[in-house]
Design an enzyme around this catalytic site. Structure first.
Site, PDB file in Angstrom:
ATOM      1  N   HIS A   9      13.773   5.315  -0.737  1.00  0.00           N
ATOM      2  CA  HIS A   9      12.909   6.486  -0.966  1.00  0.00           C
ATOM      3  C   HIS A   9      12.577   6.546  -2.464  1.00  0.00           C
ATOM      4  O   HIS A   9      13.356   6.120  -3.294  1.00  0.00           O
ATOM      5  CB  HIS A   9      13.598   7.782  -0.565  1.00  0.00           C
ATOM      6  CG  HIS A   9      13.821   7.893   0.926  1.00  0.00           C
ATOM      7  ND1 HIS A   9      12.818   8.152   1.819  1.00  0.00           N
ATOM      8  CD2 HIS A   9      14.962   7.762   1.651  1.00  0.00           C
ATOM      9  CE1 HIS A   9      13.308   8.199   3.052  1.00  0.00           C
ATOM     10  NE2 HIS A   9      14.617   7.966   2.973  1.00  0.00           N
ATOM     11  N   ASN A  27      12.232   6.232   7.392  1.00  0.00           N
ATOM     12  CA  ASN A  27      12.832   5.247   8.274  1.00  0.00           C
ATOM     13  C   ASN A  27      11.896   4.052   8.431  1.00  0.00           C
ATOM     14  O   ASN A  27      10.683   4.204   8.381  1.00  0.00           O
ATOM     15  CB  ASN A  27      13.101   5.840   9.654  1.00  0.00           C
ATOM     16  CG  ASN A  27      14.265   6.803   9.681  1.00  0.00           C
ATOM     17  OD1 ASN A  27      15.257   6.639   8.999  1.00  0.00           O
ATOM     18  ND2 ASN A  27      14.140   7.824  10.511  1.00  0.00           N
ATOM     19  N   LYS A  71       0.853  -1.184   0.000  1.00  0.00           N
ATOM     20  CA  LYS A  71       0.000   0.000   0.000  1.00  0.00           C
ATOM     21  C   LYS A  71       0.895   1.242   0.000  1.00  0.00           C
ATOM     22  O   LYS A  71       1.735   1.407   0.876  1.00  0.00           O
ATOM     23  CB  LYS A  71      -0.904   0.024   1.237  1.00  0.00           C
ATOM     24  CG  LYS A  71      -2.105  -0.894   1.160  1.00  0.00           C
ATOM     25  CD  LYS A  71      -3.202  -0.383   0.239  1.00  0.00           C
ATOM     26  CE  LYS A  71      -3.843   0.885   0.750  1.00  0.00           C
ATOM     27  NZ  LYS A  71      -4.655   0.692   1.971  1.00  0.00           N
ATOM     28  N   HIS A  72       0.706   2.098  -0.990  1.00  0.00           N
ATOM     29  CA  HIS A  72       1.421   3.363  -1.068  1.00  0.00           C
ATOM     30  C   HIS A  72       2.929   3.184  -0.950  1.00  0.00           C
ATOM     31  O   HIS A  72       3.614   3.830  -0.164  1.00  0.00           O
ATOM     32  CB  HIS A  72       0.892   4.344  -0.021  1.00  0.00           C
ATOM     33  CG  HIS A  72      -0.534   4.747  -0.280  1.00  0.00           C
ATOM     34  ND1 HIS A  72      -0.897   5.568  -1.323  1.00  0.00           N
ATOM     35  CD2 HIS A  72      -1.681   4.406   0.341  1.00  0.00           C
ATOM     36  CE1 HIS A  72      -2.205   5.727  -1.317  1.00  0.00           C
ATOM     37  NE2 HIS A  72      -2.715   5.027  -0.324  1.00  0.00           N
TER      38      HIS A  72
END
Length: 390
Positions: free
Chosen positions: A390, A229, A66-67
């Protein structure tokens, strides 16, 4: 196919949108539905995760994304009767791949609502039948059994997104992305997590069983594809709590620990004995259980509320009872994508049954972190590998 047009980007106002290859064809084939921008981010990250889990353990793997972070991930170990019940699989056939998906979906069912699924192996009928019953946006796998594909194509009134990945595809050595018109370039993260990553013990306890090694490898591979994180709690081959995208390490540890506690509380006899009305949907059950096992339990026990969900009024589940049950959870592994800066992370991890830890090390307070591990006889390795994503 070199290019795929998308309806829009992250948001409806972000148009035009597409994915494309500068060289060669896309490694993804659309078998059904129309994938979106975020769907493809989830699919491509999830596929890398399950592929590496399979390589590291030799077992089929699944993840629920999810996301652009996993809500759960697991390998295909058999389920106990209790897990079958809380994963809503106690009356169905379970292949190893279906077990992996049930575990991945069952880690954090609330977060997995509307997920994108990635499978390491050919999707079989048993796994497709589990997916059929869940609220999900799509799936990616290297191949599909014919009957499984027909089941999935019929989902969401025929619009369910089904993708096939070229399992032999290897990405280029470098990868690029743009932010605010500025192009970033870096080497692809090809680093492998294996037993060699778990050899540098820094605590008095210097022993890891094969089971603990597998759980730590699973945790670290999950973290490799989780927005930083991040920390990950793993037990019996599956994530039971993932804390993603937090600016503070202790907030990651608390968030993931709270999710691990919720997973364990679902297995408490008091929760298993809840008598829901027959017409209550799974999502409503999951949401109600989440409240019942929290400090807000009185909200579902209030007159006029419990009648909406239960056949009979549930007994109160006190904070003391919850704490006593959580204390019974043991043999949990914990991975971190970067060093723990303070010993408070270990204190919180210990409360959720953590016995072994893998982290890069390198904090100026490493001595304090090691001291707290020794206090609880926790075995910890410094793997020297930062896994920011990221």
């Amino acid at each position: 196919m070199k290019e795929l047009q998308l309806k829009y980007g992250c948001n409806p106002n972000q148009k035009p949108a597409r994915v494309f290859m500068e060289d060669g064809d896309l490694p993804v084939t659309v078998l059904n539905g129309k994938p979106g921008y975020i769907n493809l981010l989830d699919a491509l990250n999830g596929w890398q995760l399950v592929k590496e889990l399979k390589e590291a353990t030799g077992l089929p793997a699944a993840t629920s994304f999810k996301h652009v972070s996993p809500a759960g991930a697991a390998v295909g170990r058999p389920l106990s009767d209790t897990l079958k019940k809380i994963y809503y699989t106690d009356d169905v056939e379970l292949t190893p791949l279906a077990c992996a998906y049930a575990r991945a979906r069952g880690a954090d069912r609330m977060s997995s609502f509307g997920d994108f699924i990635s499978l390491s192996d050919k999707c079989d009928k048993a796994t497709a039948l589990l997916i059929k019953k869940e609220v999900s946006d799509g799936i990616i796998a290297p191949s599909y059994d014919e009957d499984a594909l027909e089941i999935l194509k019929a989902k969401k009134k025929g619009s369910y997104c089904v993708l096939q990945i070229d399992e032999n595809y290897i990405p280029p050595e470098t990868e690029k992305k743009q932010v605010f018109g500025v192009t970033f370039e870096q080497g692809h993260n090809f680093i492998k997590i294996n037993d060699d990553s778990l050899s540098n013990f820094v605590t008095e306890n210097k022993s890891l069983t094969d089971e603990e090694k597998d759980n730590l490898k699973i945790a670290l591979i999950i973290l490799k594809y989780t927005q930083s994180n991040s920390v990950c709690y793993v037990k019996d081959g599956q994530a039971i709590g993932i804390g993603a995208g937090q600016q503070s390490r202790i907030h990651c540890t608390r968030l993931a620990g709270d999710k691990a506690d919720k997973w364990w509380l679902r297995q408490c006899p008091k929760v298993l004995e809840l008598q829901f009305k027959d017409d209550i949907k799974r999502a409503d059950r999951d949401n109600t259980i989440d409240v019942y096992t929290s400090d807000d339990a009185q909200d579902v026990l209030a007159e006029g509320v419990w009648q909406n969900f239960f056949k009979v009024k549930p007994q109160e589940f006190t904070r003391e009872e919850r704490k006593a049950w959580i204390a019974k959870n043991t043999d949990v592994a914990l991975g971190s994508d970067a060093f723990f800066p303070f010993g408070d992370n270990i204190e919180r991890a210990h409360r959720s049954g953590v016995k072994v830890i893998a982290q890069p090390g390198g904090s100026v307070r490493d001595d304090n972190v090691i001291e707290v591990c020794n206090k609880y006889n926790i075995a910890m390795v410094f793997n020297g590998i930062r896994l920011f994503h990221h």
